[in-house]
Design an enzyme around this catalytic site. Sequence first.
Site, PDB file in Angstrom:
ATOM      1  N   VAL A  13       1.059  -1.215   0.000  1.00 52.09           N
ATOM      2  CA  VAL A  13       0.046  -0.013  -0.242  1.00 52.09           C
ATOM      3  C   VAL A  13       0.854   1.230   0.082  1.00 52.09           C
ATOM      4  CG1 VAL A  13      -0.357   0.467   2.484  1.00 52.09           C
ATOM      5  CG2 VAL A  13      -2.148   1.041   1.008  1.00 52.09           C
ATOM      6  N   SER A  14       2.020   1.137   0.318  1.00 56.35           N
ATOM      7  CA  SER A  14       2.933   2.280   0.497  1.00 56.35           C
ATOM      8  C   SER A  14       3.522   2.760  -0.988  1.00 56.35           C
ATOM      9  CB  SER A  14       4.258   2.099   1.311  1.00 56.35           C
ATOM     10  OG  SER A  14       5.092   3.088   1.319  1.00 56.35           O
ATOM     11  N   PRO A  15       3.346   3.815  -1.483  1.00 58.49           N
ATOM     12  CA  PRO A  15       4.179   4.235  -2.883  1.00 58.49           C
ATOM     13  C   PRO A  15       5.734   4.268  -2.633  1.00 58.49           C
ATOM     14  CG  PRO A  15       3.123   6.232  -1.572  1.00 58.49           C
ATOM     15  CD  PRO A  15       2.648   4.880  -1.009  1.00 58.49           C
TER      16      PRO A  15
END
Length: 217
Positions: A13-15
Site C-alpha cells: 500500500v506504500s508508494p
Amino acid sequence: MTARHITFYLDFVSPYAWLAFEQLPQALEGLSWHASYRPVLLGALLQQHNNPGPAGIAPKRDWTYRHAAWLGHSLGCGLDLPARHPFPPLPLLRQALMCSRDGSINRFVAGTVLRHVWLGGHDALDPARLDALAGVLALQVQGEPDTALARAKDLLRANTDAAAARGVFGVPAFEVDGRLFWGLDGLPMLRACLQGDAWFDGPQWAAAASVPQGLGG
C-alpha cells in the site's frame, strides 16, 4: 567480500515501498549485498504508535501523493496513483506470502505485486485484476492453495509482530546488522553503512536515542 544481508520490510500500500524497491539496486550499485523482502501490515505498525499515517491528515495526504508521483517521474520508474488509496492491503499481502514458506518473498513476487498497485492507475483490489495477479504468481505458490493461504495469514502476523519488536514503525524499512534505516531517503545512509563509513563506529548512532524529550509533563 562477504555479501551483506538486508531485510527489506514492505507493505504494497506504500508508494515509497515501490520507489525504494525500484531504487535499491541503483542505490547499492557496486556493493556486495542480498536482500530478503518481508511483507508486513503497515496499518498495524502505525496503530502501535498511534500514528494516523499520511492518509490520516488531509493536507499531508495531498502532499504525499504529489511527492510520490513526482518521484516516480523524476526517478524514471513511474508511479500512477491507484484508483483508490489507501485501501485494505491484506489480499495482496496474503497473495504474496502464499509464495513463501519462511516469511520472505523473492524479488519477482515483490515486484509483481508492487507493479500491480503502482503502475497503470487501476483499482488494486479489482476482483478481475486480483485473479490475473494470482495467475501470474501461480507457479510461485508454495504448496496447495488452501494450505498456502492459511500459512500466509500466519506468516503475515509473525512478520508484523517481529518487525514491531525490531523497532520498525513504517515502511519501507531496511535492516542490516541490527541497524534500521527507514524510507526512500534512507537509502544513501544505508549505502554508507554498507561501505563501512566510520560515522557508524562513532557515538552518533546511539546518541540519537538518548536525547531528552522536551515535551510533555
